[in-house]
Motif scaffolding. Structure first.
Motif, PDB file in Angstrom:
ATOM      1  N   LEU A  59     -36.281  46.082   6.144  1.00 25.46           N
ATOM      2  CA  LEU A  59     -35.049  45.726   5.442  1.00 25.46           C
ATOM      3  C   LEU A  59     -35.075  44.252   5.032  1.00 25.46           C
ATOM      4  N   GLU A  60     -35.556  43.416   5.918  1.00 29.85           N
ATOM      5  CA  GLU A  60     -35.645  41.987   5.629  1.00 29.85           C
ATOM      6  C   GLU A  60     -36.583  41.733   4.451  1.00 29.85           C
ATOM      7  N   TYR A  61     -37.671  42.480   4.394  1.00 36.06           N
ATOM      8  CA  TYR A  61     -38.627  42.351   3.300  1.00 36.06           C
ATOM      9  C   TYR A  61     -37.975  42.685   1.960  1.00 36.06           C
ATOM     10  N   ASP A  62     -37.069  43.658   1.957  1.00 33.17           N
ATOM     11  CA  ASP A  62     -36.413  44.092   0.726  1.00 33.17           C
ATOM     12  C   ASP A  62     -35.153  43.297   0.396  1.00 33.17           C
ATOM     13  N   ALA A  63     -34.678  42.504   1.344  1.00 31.32           N
ATOM     14  CA  ALA A  63     -33.395  41.822   1.174  1.00 31.32           C
ATOM     15  C   ALA A  63     -33.453  40.703   0.148  1.00 31.32           C
ATOM     16  N   ARG A  64     -32.304  40.440  -0.444  1.00 32.23           N
ATOM     17  CA  ARG A  64     -32.148  39.293  -1.333  1.00 32.23           C
ATOM     18  C   ARG A  64     -31.787  38.052  -0.525  1.00 32.23           C
ATOM     19  N   ALA A  65     -30.956  38.249   0.504  1.00 31.66           N
ATOM     20  CA  ALA A  65     -30.487  37.128   1.315  1.00 31.66           C
ATOM     21  C   ALA A  65     -30.232  37.596   2.742  1.00 31.66           C
ATOM     22  N   VAL A  66     -30.396  36.670   3.683  1.00 30.34           N
ATOM     23  CA  VAL A  66     -30.140  36.944   5.098  1.00 30.34           C
ATOM     24  C   VAL A  66     -29.277  35.818   5.655  1.00 30.34           C
ATOM     25  N   GLN A  67     -28.263  36.200   6.417  1.00 29.54           N
ATOM     26  CA  GLN A  67     -27.435  35.232   7.138  1.00 29.54           C
ATOM     27  C   GLN A  67     -27.606  35.521   8.624  1.00 29.54           C
ATOM     28  N   GLU A  68     -27.892  34.486   9.403  1.00 30.12           N
ATOM     29  CA  GLU A  68     -28.176  34.690  10.824  1.00 30.12           C
ATOM     30  C   GLU A  68     -27.380  33.730  11.697  1.00 30.12           C
ATOM     31  N   TRP A  69     -26.902  34.265  12.798  1.00 29.11           N
ATOM     32  CA  TRP A  69     -26.294  33.450  13.849  1.00 29.11           C
ATOM     33  C   TRP A  69     -27.234  33.508  15.044  1.00 29.11           C
ATOM     34  N   GLY A  70     -27.723  32.347  15.502  1.00 28.98           N
ATOM     35  CA  GLY A  70     -28.667  32.293  16.608  1.00 28.98           C
ATOM     36  C   GLY A  70     -28.054  31.706  17.863  1.00 28.98           C
ATOM     37  N   LEU A  71     -27.944  32.515  18.905  1.00 32.29           N
ATOM     38  CA  LEU A  71     -27.338  32.072  20.162  1.00 32.29           C
ATOM     39  C   LEU A  71     -28.389  31.763  21.227  1.00 32.29           C
ATOM     40  N   GLY A  72     -29.531  32.467  21.180  1.00 32.32           N
ATOM     41  CA  GLY A  72     -30.528  32.283  22.229  1.00 32.32           C
ATOM     42  C   GLY A  72     -31.771  31.547  21.794  1.00 32.32           C
ATOM     43  N   PHE A  73     -32.223  31.796  20.565  1.00 34.87           N
ATOM     44  CA  PHE A  73     -33.452  31.192  20.062  1.00 34.87           C
ATOM     45  C   PHE A  73     -33.249  30.710  18.627  1.00 34.87           C
ATOM     46  N   VAL A  74     -34.174  29.892  18.173  1.00 33.75           N
ATOM     47  CA  VAL A  74     -34.239  29.531  16.764  1.00 33.75           C
ATOM     48  C   VAL A  74     -34.502  30.809  15.970  1.00 33.75           C
ATOM     49  N   SER A  75     -33.928  30.920  14.784  1.00 35.36           N
ATOM     50  CA  SER A  75     -34.145  32.079  13.935  1.00 35.36           C
ATOM     51  C   SER A  75     -35.636  32.382  13.809  1.00 35.36           C
ATOM     52  N   GLY A  76     -36.004  33.658  13.956  1.00 34.63           N
ATOM     53  CA  GLY A  76     -37.410  34.043  13.855  1.00 34.63           C
ATOM     54  C   GLY A  76     -38.049  33.621  12.552  1.00 34.63           C
ATOM     55  N   LEU A  77     -37.265  33.593  11.483  1.00 31.34           N
ATOM     56  CA  LEU A  77     -37.788  33.200  10.179  1.00 31.34           C
ATOM     57  C   LEU A  77     -38.088  31.703  10.097  1.00 31.34           C
ATOM     58  N   LEU A  78     -37.619  30.942  11.098  1.00 27.68           N
ATOM     59  CA  LEU A  78     -37.811  29.490  11.076  1.00 27.68           C
ATOM     60  C   LEU A  78     -38.621  28.991  12.271  1.00 27.68           C
ATOM     61  N   GLN A  79     -39.134  29.891  13.073  1.00 30.84           N
ATOM     62  CA  GLN A  79     -39.895  29.491  14.249  1.00 30.84           C
ATOM     63  C   GLN A  79     -41.303  29.036  13.878  1.00 30.84           C
ATOM     64  N   THR A  80     -41.785  28.005  14.568  1.00 30.88           N
ATOM     65  CA  THR A  80     -43.180  27.622  14.437  1.00 30.88           C
ATOM     66  C   THR A  80     -44.031  28.630  15.203  1.00 30.88           C
ATOM     67  N   GLU A  81     -45.311  28.625  14.941  1.00 27.62           N
ATOM     68  CA  GLU A  81     -46.207  29.573  15.617  1.00 27.62           C
ATOM     69  C   GLU A  81     -46.202  29.366  17.125  1.00 27.62           C
ATOM     70  N   GLU A  82     -46.243  28.111  17.562  1.00 23.68           N
ATOM     71  CA  GLU A  82     -46.287  27.832  19.002  1.00 23.68           C
ATOM     72  C   GLU A  82     -44.962  28.182  19.677  1.00 23.68           C
ATOM     73  N   TYR A  83     -43.864  27.919  19.019  1.00 26.33           N
ATOM     74  CA  TYR A  83     -42.556  28.276  19.574  1.00 26.33           C
ATOM     75  C   TYR A  83     -42.460  29.793  19.704  1.00 26.33           C
ATOM     76  N   ALA A  84     -42.857  30.518  18.653  1.00 32.08           N
ATOM     77  CA  ALA A  84     -42.819  31.978  18.691  1.00 32.08           C
ATOM     78  C   ALA A  84     -43.695  32.511  19.815  1.00 32.08           C
ATOM     79  N   ARG A  85     -44.864  31.909  19.988  1.00 35.36           N
ATOM     80  CA  ARG A  85     -45.773  32.357  21.056  1.00 35.36           C
ATOM     81  C   ARG A  85     -45.124  32.169  22.429  1.00 35.36           C
ATOM     82  N   ALA A  86     -44.420  31.048  22.605  1.00 32.98           N
ATOM     83  CA  ALA A  86     -43.748  30.793  23.881  1.00 32.98           C
ATOM     84  C   ALA A  86     -42.613  31.796  24.108  1.00 32.98           C
ATOM     85  N   VAL A  87     -41.905  32.146  23.045  1.00 26.39           N
ATOM     86  CA  VAL A  87     -40.822  33.134  23.165  1.00 26.39           C
ATOM     87  C   VAL A  87     -41.388  34.482  23.581  1.00 26.39           C
TER      88      VAL A  87
END
Length: 287
Positions: free
Chosen positions: A108-136
């Motif tokens: 769905l994200e691939y097909d979307a025009r826009a995404v709005q996200e509220w992040g309470l626990g982690f940085v948005s997955g679309l904005l995570q660095t590789e090392e941060y994502a690996r740690a998560v």
């Protein structure tokens, strides 16, 4: 804008057509399941675009629903053929390690025009660095290293939608300030993540806001969520993830509630310029 006819949206459109035809014919899902000799859950998945029937099953359903017009049958069958396209996230190396429901979300994200996200626990997955994502992902229980690396690869692949030359994904992310002060992966990883966030926020198609930690109780404390927008012919979809599972919210009342919540969070957050200043300040503090 991304391809408005990507495989996930096509499946959802096909499912919507099948549901419309079934209801017009006066059948419930149990009748359709009995006709195909399958479970009602399979019919439900087909009608919500989370599964894909065989061509012979589609023809059989059209027979049950009394669709005799050849042009209409051809339209449905063509939609089914196009919906059978395989997305990159459905390749075996990724599909087998994606948590239940996440593959649908990625499509769905691939097909979307826009995404709005509220992040309470982690940085948005679309904005995570590789090392941060690996740690998560390393914090997940019983995940072997090869699966963690494949999950990181999925996350990095998803981010390409933000930088594609033809109509990149529009992202508006509101992040709870404590997320930015949680040193996931250690100080060096977090410093790089904060700098990357500030750089991303400078892109024309990305807006980042930080929700101050000193604010009182607010609606975002109930959990993280996303809102996905498509073309004018496709309704907005809400997505809520939690330790007990994930849920796609499509009813108008549910989506409107998430939209209202996101609007309140956006209004209560620091503006984009103030947020960028805070991100740079926090990155300097990690030195």
């Amino acid at each position: 804008m991304s391809d408005p006819n990507g495989p996930t949206v096509r499946r959802r459109r096909l499912g919507g057509e099948l549901r419309r035809l079934r209801e017009h014919a006066g059948h419930d899902q149990a009748a359709a399941a009995a006709h195909l000799e399958c479970s009602t859950s399979k019919i439900s998945r087909l009608e919500t675009g989370q599964g894909l029937a065989k061509a012979m099953e589609i023809r059989s359903l059209l027979d049950l629903y009394g669709v005799t017009d050849e042009s209409e049958r051809a339209k449905i069958l063509k939609l089914h053929k196009n919906a059978a396209e395989v997305g990159w996230w459905e390749q075996a190396e990724f599909e087998e390690i994606l948590p239940s429901g996440l593959g649908v979300y990625v499509g769905l994200e691939y097909d979307a025009r826009a995404v709005q996200e509220w992040g309470l626990g982690f940085v948005s997955g679309l904005l995570q660095t590789e090392e941060y994502a690996r740690a998560v992902f390393a914090s997940l229980p019983l995940r072997p290293q090869d699966e963690i690396e494949r999950l990181v690869k999925v996350r990095m692949q998803r981010q390409k939608r933000l930088t594609q030359a033809n109509g990149p994904l529009e992202l508006w992310a509101v992040i709870d300030e404590p997320v930015l002060r949680r040193p996931i992966g250690g100080p060096a990883v977090m410093r790089a993540q904060l700098k990357a966030l500030a750089e991303s926020a400078a892109q024309q198609n990305i807006t980042v806001q930080v929700y101050p930690a000193n604010k009182d109780v607010h609606p975002g404390l109930r959990g993280s969520f996303s809102l996905l927008e498509f073309g004018p012919a496709d309704p907005r979809i809400g997505y809520v993830d939690s330790p007990s599972g994930n849920a796609f919210l499509e009813k108008d009342k549910q989506v409107r509630a998430l939209v209202a919540t996101f609007d309140r969070l956006r209004a209560g957050a620091l503006d984009p310029e103030e947020s960028a200043t805070l991100l740079n300040t926090l990155a300097a503090e990690e030195n």
